[in-house]
Design a protein around this motif. Structure first.
Motif, PDB file in Angstrom:
ATOM      1  N   LYS A   1       0.865  -1.183   0.000  1.00 52.09           N
ATOM      2  CA  LYS A   1       0.000   0.000   0.000  1.00 52.09           C
ATOM      3  C   LYS A   1       0.894   1.222   0.000  1.00 52.09           C
ATOM      4  O   LYS A   1       1.912   1.265   0.679  1.00 52.09           O
ATOM      5  N   LYS A   2       0.517   2.210  -0.804  1.00 56.03           N
ATOM      6  CA  LYS A   2       1.287   3.450  -0.916  1.00 56.03           C
ATOM      7  C   LYS A   2       0.341   4.631  -0.848  1.00 56.03           C
ATOM      8  O   LYS A   2      -0.808   4.551  -1.273  1.00 56.03           O
ATOM      9  N   GLU A   3       0.870   5.752  -0.343  1.00 51.32           N
ATOM     10  CA  GLU A   3       0.089   6.988  -0.317  1.00 51.32           C
ATOM     11  C   GLU A   3       0.284   7.752  -1.612  1.00 51.32           C
ATOM     12  O   GLU A   3       1.393   7.820  -2.147  1.00 51.32           O
ATOM     13  N   ASP A   4      -0.815   8.303  -2.113  1.00 56.74           N
ATOM     14  CA  ASP A   4      -0.761   9.217  -3.241  1.00 56.74           C
ATOM     15  C   ASP A   4      -0.113  10.496  -2.711  1.00 56.74           C
ATOM     16  O   ASP A   4      -0.657  11.148  -1.837  1.00 56.74           O
ATOM     17  N   PHE A   5       1.054  10.832  -3.198  1.00 61.92           N
ATOM     18  CA  PHE A   5       1.782  11.947  -2.604  1.00 61.92           C
ATOM     19  C   PHE A   5       2.349  12.852  -3.685  1.00 61.92           C
ATOM     20  O   PHE A   5       3.132  12.427  -4.512  1.00 61.92           O
ATOM     21  N   LEU A   6       1.924  14.089  -3.683  1.00 63.52           N
ATOM     22  CA  LEU A   6       2.422  15.077  -4.634  1.00 63.52           C
ATOM     23  C   LEU A   6       2.468  16.434  -3.955  1.00 63.52           C
ATOM     24  O   LEU A   6       2.150  17.446  -4.528  1.00 63.52           O
ATOM     25  N   ASP A   7       2.838  16.439  -2.703  1.00 60.68           N
ATOM     26  CA  ASP A   7       2.854  17.678  -1.926  1.00 60.68           C
ATOM     27  C   ASP A   7       4.067  18.503  -2.328  1.00 60.68           C
ATOM     28  O   ASP A   7       5.177  17.999  -2.374  1.00 60.68           O
ATOM     29  N   THR A   8       3.845  19.749  -2.620  1.00 69.09           N
ATOM     30  CA  THR A   8       4.949  20.602  -3.067  1.00 69.09           C
ATOM     31  C   THR A   8       5.534  21.441  -1.951  1.00 69.09           C
ATOM     32  O   THR A   8       6.437  22.220  -2.174  1.00 69.09           O
ATOM     33  N   ASP A   9       4.990  21.279  -0.728  1.00 70.56           N
ATOM     34  CA  ASP A   9       5.565  22.067   0.370  1.00 70.56           C
ATOM     35  C   ASP A   9       6.107  21.150   1.465  1.00 70.56           C
ATOM     36  O   ASP A   9       7.056  20.431   1.242  1.00 70.56           O
ATOM     37  N   ASP A  10       5.502  21.106   2.615  1.00 66.45           N
ATOM     38  CA  ASP A  10       6.111  20.431   3.765  1.00 66.45           C
ATOM     39  C   ASP A  10       5.188  19.464   4.484  1.00 66.45           C
ATOM     40  O   ASP A  10       5.292  19.280   5.690  1.00 66.45           O
ATOM     41  N   LEU A  11       4.278  18.831   3.800  1.00 63.60           N
ATOM     42  CA  LEU A  11       3.292  17.932   4.398  1.00 63.60           C
ATOM     43  C   LEU A  11       2.280  18.653   5.285  1.00 63.60           C
ATOM     44  O   LEU A  11       1.576  18.030   6.055  1.00 63.60           O
ATOM     45  N   ALA A  12       2.218  19.943   5.179  1.00 59.13           N
ATOM     46  CA  ALA A  12       1.250  20.700   5.965  1.00 59.13           C
ATOM     47  C   ALA A  12       0.002  20.964   5.136  1.00 59.13           C
ATOM     48  O   ALA A  12       0.063  21.064   3.919  1.00 59.13           O
ATOM     49  N   ALA A  13      -1.122  21.067   5.806  1.00 62.50           N
ATOM     50  CA  ALA A  13      -2.370  21.399   5.115  1.00 62.50           C
ATOM     51  C   ALA A  13      -2.244  22.797   4.521  1.00 62.50           C
ATOM     52  O   ALA A  13      -1.484  23.604   5.031  1.00 62.50           O
ATOM     53  N   PRO A  14      -2.908  23.146   3.459  1.00 62.25           N
ATOM     54  CA  PRO A  14      -3.854  22.300   2.748  1.00 62.25           C
ATOM     55  C   PRO A  14      -3.131  21.324   1.817  1.00 62.25           C
ATOM     56  O   PRO A  14      -2.115  21.649   1.223  1.00 62.25           O
ATOM     57  N   PHE A  15      -3.696  20.113   1.707  1.00 56.13           N
ATOM     58  CA  PHE A  15      -3.149  19.115   0.795  1.00 56.13           C
ATOM     59  C   PHE A  15      -3.740  19.340  -0.597  1.00 56.13           C
ATOM     60  O   PHE A  15      -4.868  19.799  -0.735  1.00 56.13           O
ATOM     61  N   THR A  16      -2.977  18.984  -1.590  1.00 51.60           N
ATOM     62  CA  THR A  16      -3.420  19.213  -2.958  1.00 51.60           C
ATOM     63  C   THR A  16      -4.354  18.106  -3.436  1.00 51.60           C
ATOM     64  O   THR A  16      -4.262  16.968  -2.988  1.00 51.60           O
ATOM     65  N   SER A  17      -5.233  18.475  -4.340  1.00 48.13           N
ATOM     66  CA  SER A  17      -6.071  17.491  -5.026  1.00 48.13           C
ATOM     67  C   SER A  17      -6.457  18.089  -6.373  1.00 48.13           C
ATOM     68  O   SER A  17      -6.520  19.299  -6.528  1.00 48.13           O
ATOM     69  N   PHE A  18      -6.647  17.215  -7.332  1.00 47.96           N
ATOM     70  CA  PHE A  18      -7.094  17.664  -8.639  1.00 47.96           C
ATOM     71  C   PHE A  18      -7.710  16.504  -9.394  1.00 47.96           C
ATOM     72  O   PHE A  18      -7.535  15.344  -9.042  1.00 47.96           O
ATOM     73  N   LYS A  19      -8.444  16.854 -10.440  1.00 48.85           N
ATOM     74  CA  LYS A  19      -9.056  15.857 -11.304  1.00 48.85           C
ATOM     75  C   LYS A  19      -9.013  16.394 -12.727  1.00 48.85           C
ATOM     76  O   LYS A  19      -9.420  17.531 -12.967  1.00 48.85           O
ATOM     77  N   HIS A  20      -8.484  15.597 -13.639  1.00 47.96           N
ATOM     78  CA  HIS A  20      -8.456  15.953 -15.061  1.00 47.96           C
ATOM     79  C   HIS A  20      -9.302  14.928 -15.811  1.00 47.96           C
ATOM     80  O   HIS A  20      -9.006  13.741 -15.785  1.00 47.96           O
ATOM     81  N   ASN A  21     -10.338  15.408 -16.488  1.00 50.48           N
ATOM     82  CA  ASN A  21     -11.246  14.527 -17.221  1.00 50.48           C
ATOM     83  C   ASN A  21     -10.918  14.501 -18.703  1.00 50.48           C
ATOM     84  O   ASN A  21     -10.446  15.496 -19.271  1.00 50.48           O
ATOM     85  N   TYR A  22     -11.192  13.384 -19.320  1.00 48.72           N
ATOM     86  CA  TYR A  22     -11.158  13.218 -20.773  1.00 48.72           C
ATOM     87  C   TYR A  22      -9.771  13.462 -21.362  1.00 48.72           C
ATOM     88  O   TYR A  22      -9.627  14.050 -22.433  1.00 48.72           O
ATOM     89  N   LEU A  23      -8.745  12.999 -20.659  1.00 46.75           N
ATOM     90  CA  LEU A  23      -7.383  13.096 -21.172  1.00 46.75           C
ATOM     91  C   LEU A  23      -7.120  11.942 -22.125  1.00 46.75           C
ATOM     92  O   LEU A  23      -7.611  10.832 -21.930  1.00 46.75           O
ATOM     93  N   LEU A  24      -6.328  12.194 -23.138  1.00 49.00           N
ATOM     94  CA  LEU A  24      -5.939  11.142 -24.065  1.00 49.00           C
ATOM     95  C   LEU A  24      -4.629  10.535 -23.571  1.00 49.00           C
ATOM     96  O   LEU A  24      -3.625  11.231 -23.442  1.00 49.00           O
ATOM     97  N   LEU A  25      -4.649   9.239 -23.272  1.00 49.31           N
ATOM     98  CA  LEU A  25      -3.481   8.521 -22.776  1.00 49.31           C
ATOM     99  C   LEU A  25      -3.050   7.533 -23.848  1.00 49.31           C
ATOM    100  O   LEU A  25      -3.871   6.745 -24.329  1.00 49.31           O
ATOM    101  N   GLN A  26      -1.796   7.586 -24.251  1.00 45.08           N
ATOM    102  CA  GLN A  26      -1.299   6.651 -25.246  1.00 45.08           C
ATOM    103  C   GLN A  26      -0.392   5.636 -24.575  1.00 45.08           C
ATOM    104  O   GLN A  26       0.559   5.994 -23.884  1.00 45.08           O
TER     105      GLN A  26
END
Length: 143
Positions: free
Chosen positions: A89-114
């Motif tokens: 098990k792994k944590e989804d981690f893409l924090d650009t600062d210091d593990l402090a709140a607020p934590f990042t989240s995003f959603k990209h829809n309808y991307l073309l993946l090759q």
């Protein structure tokens, strides 16, 4: 009877009931075999274990996931979300600062993946053979 044998039995028509004429259709020669890629695409050739003659691309169908192909996807990221990878098990981690709140989240829809990873020389593959047609089902990796 294992799962592969059951699949072969279903594909061969061995489970079919007799038709109106009272005769069963002749069963197809259906097998699931192990093979090695001896020439990668575009001039694909495989050698089935135990055979001496390779099989050329004119007799082979490759399932899409083993070819270069595209898919429309949605990518979702939620900081610190736990992902079960089966063997860990792994944590989804893409924090650009210091593990402090607020934590990042995003959603990209309808991307073309090759997907770029195609069959390669010496790949081991499972092959479904039905009469003189061969269907490459998947790559095989030994743990």
């Amino acid at each position: 009877m294992n799962g592969f044998q059951k699949l072969a039995q279903v594909l061969s028509g061995a489970n079919q009931t007799q038709g109106a004429g009272g005769a069963n259709p002749p069963p197809k020669d259906v097998r699931i075999e192990l093979a090695t890629v001896i020439k990668p695409p575009p001039d694909l050739k495989i050698l089935i274990d135990g055979m001496t003659e390779p099989i050329g691309k004119e007799f082979i169908t490759v399932l899409e996931h083993l070819t270069r192909h595209t898919r429309i996807v949605t990518i979702t990221h939620q900081e610190k979300a736990e992902r079960d990878l089966g063997d860990m098990k792994k944590e989804d981690f893409l924090d650009t600062d210091d593990l402090a709140a607020p934590f990042t989240s995003f959603k990209h829809n309808y991307l073309l993946l090759q997907f770029e990873d195609v069959l390669k020389l010496n790949d081991k593959v499972h092959v479904l053979s039905v009469d003189s047609a061969y269907y490459i089902l998947d790559r095989v990796k030994r743990p």
